[in-house]
Design a protein around this motif. Sequence first.
Motif, PDB file in Angstrom:
ATOM      1  N   HIS A 121     -98.852   4.232 -70.723  1.00 32.12           N
ATOM      2  CA  HIS A 121     -97.689   3.351 -70.897  1.00 32.12           C
ATOM      3  C   HIS A 121     -96.605   3.558 -69.822  1.00 32.12           C
ATOM      4  O   HIS A 121     -96.039   2.593 -69.299  1.00 32.12           O
ATOM      5  N   HIS A 125     -94.862   1.045 -67.006  1.00 34.67           N
ATOM      6  CA  HIS A 125     -93.451   0.712 -66.734  1.00 34.67           C
ATOM      7  C   HIS A 125     -93.187   0.682 -65.228  1.00 34.67           C
ATOM      8  O   HIS A 125     -92.483  -0.192 -64.725  1.00 34.67           O
ATOM      9  N   ASP A 310     -90.722  -3.061 -73.228  1.00 35.58           N
ATOM     10  CA  ASP A 310     -92.174  -3.093 -73.429  1.00 35.58           C
ATOM     11  C   ASP A 310     -92.775  -4.496 -73.371  1.00 35.58           C
ATOM     12  O   ASP A 310     -92.281  -5.430 -74.002  1.00 35.58           O
TER      13      ASP A 310
HETATM   14 ZN    ZN Z   1     -91.918   1.528 -72.997  1.00 37.28          ZN
END
Ligand code: ZN
Length: 347
Positions: A121, A125, A310
């Motif tokens: 994750h 980003h 996100d």
């Molecule tokens: Zn995040």
Amino acid sequence: MTFEELKAKDSITVVALESSCDETACAVLRDGRVLSSVISSQIAIHKEYGGVVPEIASRNHVLNVEPVVKEALDKAGITAADADCFAVTYGAGLLGALLVGVSYMKGLSFALDKPLIKVNHIRGHVAANYLADPDLKPPYIGLIVSGGHTAVVRVDEYTSFTYLGGTMDDAVGEAFDKVARVLSLPYPGGPEIERAAKGGARTVYIPVPKTENPYDFSFSGIKTSVINYVHTAEQRGEDINKADVAFSFQSAVAEMLVKAAVRAAKEYDLKDVALAGGVGANGEIRKTLTEACEKRVLRAHFPTKETCTDNAAMIAMEAYLQIRYGDGSALAEDTLDAKASLSFGTH
Ligand code: ZN
Ligand code: KG4
């Protein structure tokens, strides 16, 4: 299809899923270009509890995953069978939430016999920067500021990072969320602090701790100083100026983060600094980084505000980079499991 066969394709369509926290998101990316990106946010549900409730997040991912994937495929004008591969966030994040995405994408990849790329994750980003600026090329300094992570990294290649330093206690997003709570602002605190800070002045002293490693941070002391300031005022029966408190906190944090990133650029003789993560949507942090870079003839890079928080487009982009430039280690094994924590160095 082997990883080498996938890598050798002229055109690659990735369908990616993100479910690490409170957003269920799916995106379709073709050769680094976003065909669709759908985000179903649970913020309204968790707001009631003042933060993300993991059990509720997992249940809502189960409900949302199918319609979100369908909407992303429809918007891109493809079916799942048209994808060259699938990608999924497998960590870091809430275990139950991650498991929903991992299980769903493992099923899809198995049923359609297509490769599955596992995505970290946090690296996703950073990859959000390439969506906004396809010309950005490593090496550069990455300043990662999210709800779960805070770090300064050197992005050596598209698929390799060197960790230079990071938080020793709370993540910067957590600090924003906790300070917001003290100021009686709702969840998520980051955007609320930014709104509350409008028109504020830097009148509240916020002590910024010194760390041995110039790329390390500590946010717990900063958070405590705000809590103490507010409680002392309450005990004295004095009103606090919320805008001033929010602005003082926000600008102290912005200064601390940007100082470290710019110092790293200088130390490693790099000309580009890229911001990443949900807190990177903050206007004050973006402005402070822009100004600091201008002063030192560096280039500041940002994802759009929408791709700071996100989303699955960044996950698809990270998967695409792993296919184009990686060695195959991002290919998910049949036993792929979700991971609550992952180091920056892991694919
Ligand atoms: Zn995040
Ligand atoms: O990257 P992200 O969406 O999720 C994680 O991977 O953690 O980051 C969420 C964090 C939250 O703490 C939220 O309060 C913060 O990003 N955030 C902001 C802003 N928008 C979101 N913080 C400061 N200013 C903002 N505008």
